[in-house]
Design a protein around this motif. Structure first.
Motif, PDB file in Angstrom:
ATOM      1  N   PRO A 183      16.479   0.489 -16.658  1.00 57.05           N
ATOM      2  CA  PRO A 183      14.944   0.779 -16.296  1.00 57.05           C
ATOM      3  C   PRO A 183      14.604   0.705 -14.923  1.00 57.05           C
ATOM      4  CG  PRO A 183      15.398  -0.466 -18.132  1.00 57.05           C
ATOM      5  CD  PRO A 183      16.674  -0.456 -17.499  1.00 57.05           C
ATOM      6  N   ASN A 184      13.774   1.458 -14.251  1.00 59.53           N
ATOM      7  CA  ASN A 184      13.180   1.226 -13.059  1.00 59.53           C
ATOM      8  C   ASN A 184      11.885   0.365 -13.147  1.00 59.53           C
ATOM      9  OD1 ASN A 184      15.440   2.408 -11.931  1.00 59.53           O
ATOM     10  ND2 ASN A 184      14.510   4.594 -12.144  1.00 59.53           N
ATOM     11  N   LEU A 185      11.674  -0.542 -12.375  1.00 64.16           N
ATOM     12  CA  LEU A 185      10.639  -1.202 -12.374  1.00 64.16           C
ATOM     13  C   LEU A 185      10.019  -1.373 -10.865  1.00 64.16           C
ATOM     14  CD1 LEU A 185      12.073  -4.633 -13.823  1.00 64.16           C
ATOM     15  CD2 LEU A 185      11.201  -2.629 -15.095  1.00 64.16           C
ATOM     16  N   LEU A 186       8.471  -1.087 -10.791  1.00 60.01           N
ATOM     17  CA  LEU A 186       7.820  -0.909  -9.666  1.00 60.01           C
ATOM     18  C   LEU A 186       6.722  -2.039  -9.838  1.00 60.01           C
ATOM     19  CD1 LEU A 186       7.132   0.599  -7.110  1.00 60.01           C
ATOM     20  CD2 LEU A 186       5.782   2.164  -8.468  1.00 60.01           C
ATOM     21  N   PHE A 187       6.674  -2.689  -8.617  1.00 61.73           N
ATOM     22  CA  PHE A 187       5.910  -3.910  -8.633  1.00 61.73           C
ATOM     23  C   PHE A 187       4.616  -3.417  -7.440  1.00 61.73           C
ATOM     24  CE2 PHE A 187       9.612  -5.725 -10.111  1.00 61.73           C
ATOM     25  CZ  PHE A 187       9.028  -6.495 -11.257  1.00 61.73           C
ATOM     26  N   ILE A 188       3.448  -3.633  -7.621  1.00 61.05           N
ATOM     27  CA  ILE A 188       2.315  -3.267  -6.952  1.00 61.05           C
ATOM     28  C   ILE A 188       1.321  -4.390  -6.599  1.00 61.05           C
ATOM     29  CG2 ILE A 188       0.420  -1.685  -6.560  1.00 61.05           C
ATOM     30  CD1 ILE A 188       2.229   0.541  -7.965  1.00 61.05           C
ATOM     31  N   CYS A 189       1.067  -4.615  -5.407  1.00 58.61           N
ATOM     32  CA  CYS A 189       0.038  -5.207  -4.946  1.00 58.61           C
ATOM     33  C   CYS A 189      -0.970  -4.573  -3.979  1.00 58.61           C
ATOM     34  CB  CYS A 189       0.602  -6.768  -4.379  1.00 58.61           C
ATOM     35  SG  CYS A 189       1.394  -6.894  -2.865  1.00 58.61           S
ATOM     36  N   SER A 190      -1.407  -5.402  -3.084  1.00 54.28           N
ATOM     37  CA  SER A 190      -2.420  -4.676  -2.237  1.00 54.28           C
ATOM     38  C   SER A 190      -1.666  -4.188  -1.025  1.00 54.28           C
ATOM     39  CB  SER A 190      -3.523  -5.402  -1.536  1.00 54.28           C
ATOM     40  OG  SER A 190      -4.230  -5.775  -2.753  1.00 54.28           O
ATOM     41  N   LYS A 191      -1.090  -5.116  -0.125  1.00 54.46           N
ATOM     42  CA  LYS A 191      -0.478  -4.853   1.144  1.00 54.46           C
ATOM     43  C   LYS A 191       1.065  -4.899   1.205  1.00 54.46           C
ATOM     44  CE  LYS A 191      -4.317  -6.241   4.119  1.00 54.46           C
ATOM     45  NZ  LYS A 191      -4.708  -7.143   5.236  1.00 54.46           N
ATOM     46  N   ASN A 192       1.524  -4.964   0.117  1.00 55.47           N
ATOM     47  CA  ASN A 192       3.037  -5.200  -0.316  1.00 55.47           C
ATOM     48  C   ASN A 192       3.503  -6.208   0.916  1.00 55.47           C
ATOM     49  OD1 ASN A 192       5.968  -3.328   0.354  1.00 55.47           O
ATOM     50  ND2 ASN A 192       5.542  -4.139  -1.472  1.00 55.47           N
ATOM     51  N   GLN A 193       3.154  -7.189   0.991  1.00 52.10           N
ATOM     52  CA  GLN A 193       3.489  -8.127   2.026  1.00 52.10           C
ATOM     53  C   GLN A 193       3.961  -9.531   1.262  1.00 52.10           C
ATOM     54  OE1 GLN A 193       0.166  -8.763   4.431  1.00 52.10           O
ATOM     55  NE2 GLN A 193       1.142  -7.550   6.328  1.00 52.10           N
ATOM     56  N   ALA A 229       9.500   5.315 -11.344  1.00 43.97           N
ATOM     57  CA  ALA A 229       9.207   4.120 -12.356  1.00 43.97           C
ATOM     58  C   ALA A 229       9.144   4.211 -13.745  1.00 43.97           C
ATOM     59  CB  ALA A 229       7.940   3.179 -11.683  1.00 43.97           C
ATOM     60  N   ASP A 230      10.086   3.427 -14.384  1.00 45.21           N
ATOM     61  CA  ASP A 230       9.648   3.427 -15.992  1.00 45.21           C
ATOM     62  C   ASP A 230       8.890   2.477 -16.423  1.00 45.21           C
ATOM     63  OD1 ASP A 230      11.947   5.211 -16.555  1.00 45.21           O
ATOM     64  OD2 ASP A 230      13.382   3.650 -15.822  1.00 45.21           O
ATOM     65  N   LEU A 231       8.527   1.520 -15.597  1.00 45.99           N
ATOM     66  CA  LEU A 231       7.462   0.355 -15.878  1.00 45.99           C
ATOM     67  C   LEU A 231       6.813   0.034 -14.643  1.00 45.99           C
ATOM     68  CD1 LEU A 231       9.468  -2.235 -18.101  1.00 45.99           C
ATOM     69  CD2 LEU A 231       7.432  -1.025 -18.895  1.00 45.99           C
ATOM     70  N   ILE A 232       5.479  -0.191 -14.594  1.00 46.97           N
ATOM     71  CA  ILE A 232       4.700  -0.604 -13.352  1.00 46.97           C
ATOM     72  C   ILE A 232       4.165  -1.713 -13.729  1.00 46.97           C
ATOM     73  CG2 ILE A 232       3.052   0.208 -11.930  1.00 46.97           C
ATOM     74  CD1 ILE A 232       3.600   3.314 -12.546  1.00 46.97           C
ATOM     75  N   PHE A 233       4.404  -2.785 -12.680  1.00 44.22           N
ATOM     76  CA  PHE A 233       3.778  -3.920 -12.644  1.00 44.22           C
ATOM     77  C   PHE A 233       2.524  -4.229 -11.637  1.00 44.22           C
ATOM     78  CE2 PHE A 233       7.866  -4.760 -14.954  1.00 44.22           C
ATOM     79  CZ  PHE A 233       7.391  -5.301 -15.900  1.00 44.22           C
ATOM     80  N   VAL A 234       1.329  -4.466 -11.952  1.00 46.71           N
ATOM     81  CA  VAL A 234       0.312  -4.388 -10.892  1.00 46.71           C
ATOM     82  C   VAL A 234       0.052  -6.301 -10.870  1.00 46.71           C
ATOM     83  CG1 VAL A 234      -0.604  -2.177 -10.787  1.00 46.71           C
ATOM     84  CG2 VAL A 234      -1.547  -3.661 -12.198  1.00 46.71           C
ATOM     85  N   MET A 235      -0.574  -6.592  -9.754  1.00 49.55           N
ATOM     86  CA  MET A 235      -0.837  -7.913  -9.683  1.00 49.55           C
ATOM     87  C   MET A 235      -2.163  -8.247 -10.077  1.00 49.55           C
ATOM     88  SD  MET A 235       1.929  -9.193  -8.782  1.00 49.55           S
ATOM     89  CE  MET A 235       3.352  -8.365  -8.344  1.00 49.55           C
ATOM     90  N   GLU A 236      -2.947  -7.196  -9.954  1.00 54.39           N
ATOM     91  CA  GLU A 236      -4.300  -7.466 -10.482  1.00 54.39           C
ATOM     92  C   GLU A 236      -5.216  -6.193 -11.028  1.00 54.39           C
ATOM     93  OE1 GLU A 236      -6.988  -9.534  -7.343  1.00 54.39           O
ATOM     94  OE2 GLU A 236      -5.326  -9.335  -6.222  1.00 54.39           O
ATOM     95  N   ARG A 237      -6.042  -6.451 -11.914  1.00 50.42           N
ATOM     96  CA  ARG A 237      -6.641  -5.189 -12.258  1.00 50.42           C
ATOM     97  C   ARG A 237      -6.849  -4.189 -11.257  1.00 50.42           C
ATOM     98  NH1 ARG A 237     -10.206  -8.350 -15.791  1.00 50.42           N
ATOM     99  NH2 ARG A 237      -8.911  -8.990 -17.451  1.00 50.42           N
ATOM    100  N   LYS A 238      -7.511  -4.424 -10.456  1.00 51.76           N
ATOM    101  CA  LYS A 238      -7.872  -3.462  -9.340  1.00 51.76           C
ATOM    102  C   LYS A 238      -6.851  -2.647  -8.701  1.00 51.76           C
ATOM    103  CE  LYS A 238      -7.185  -6.407  -5.248  1.00 51.76           C
ATOM    104  NZ  LYS A 238      -7.997  -6.901  -3.855  1.00 51.76           N
TER     105      LYS A 238
END
Length: 106
Positions: A2-12, A51-60
């Motif tokens: 599985p491919n996991l994608l993690f997302i936040c605002s600035k990717n820092q 991505a198979d699963l996407i993880f975001v840090m916040e609702r926005k």
């Protein structure tokens, strides 16, 4: 695998830390990206498709994905981790929160 994608605002800080937890993982591949125009790596259609699963840090972040990639994410699980933008890259507390939140994947 599985491919996991993690997302936040600035990717820092947050999403690269999450990606690092999966470096050389035997089951998952991971990438990270940001939603902001100022992101180090900005999320794009190709990443969403990968991505198979996407993880975001916040609702926005989920809302931004829903606005910009509505059709692409229609059948993809998006998990909101509820991690505030207050941690530096690889901060021990951030690592702990991520490990706890992602224990079923690590």
């Amino acid at each position: 695998m599985p491919n996991l994608l993690f997302i936040c605002s600035k990717n820092q800080w947050r999403s690269p830390t999450a990606e690092l937890l999966f470096k050389n993982h035997h089951i998952h591949l991971a990438k990270s990206a940001g939603t902001s125009d100022k992101a180090r790596i900005k999320v794009n259609q190709k990443m969403i498709a990968w991505a198979d699963l996407i993880f975001v840090m916040e609702r926005k972040h989920r809302q931004i994905l829903e606005q910009n990639f509505q059709e692409s994410i229609a059948h993809k699980p998006i998990i909101v981790l509820h991690i505030e933008d207050k941690y530096q890259f690889n901060h021990p507390e951030l690592i702990y929160i991520l490990q706890t939140s992602l224990q079923d994947y690590l």
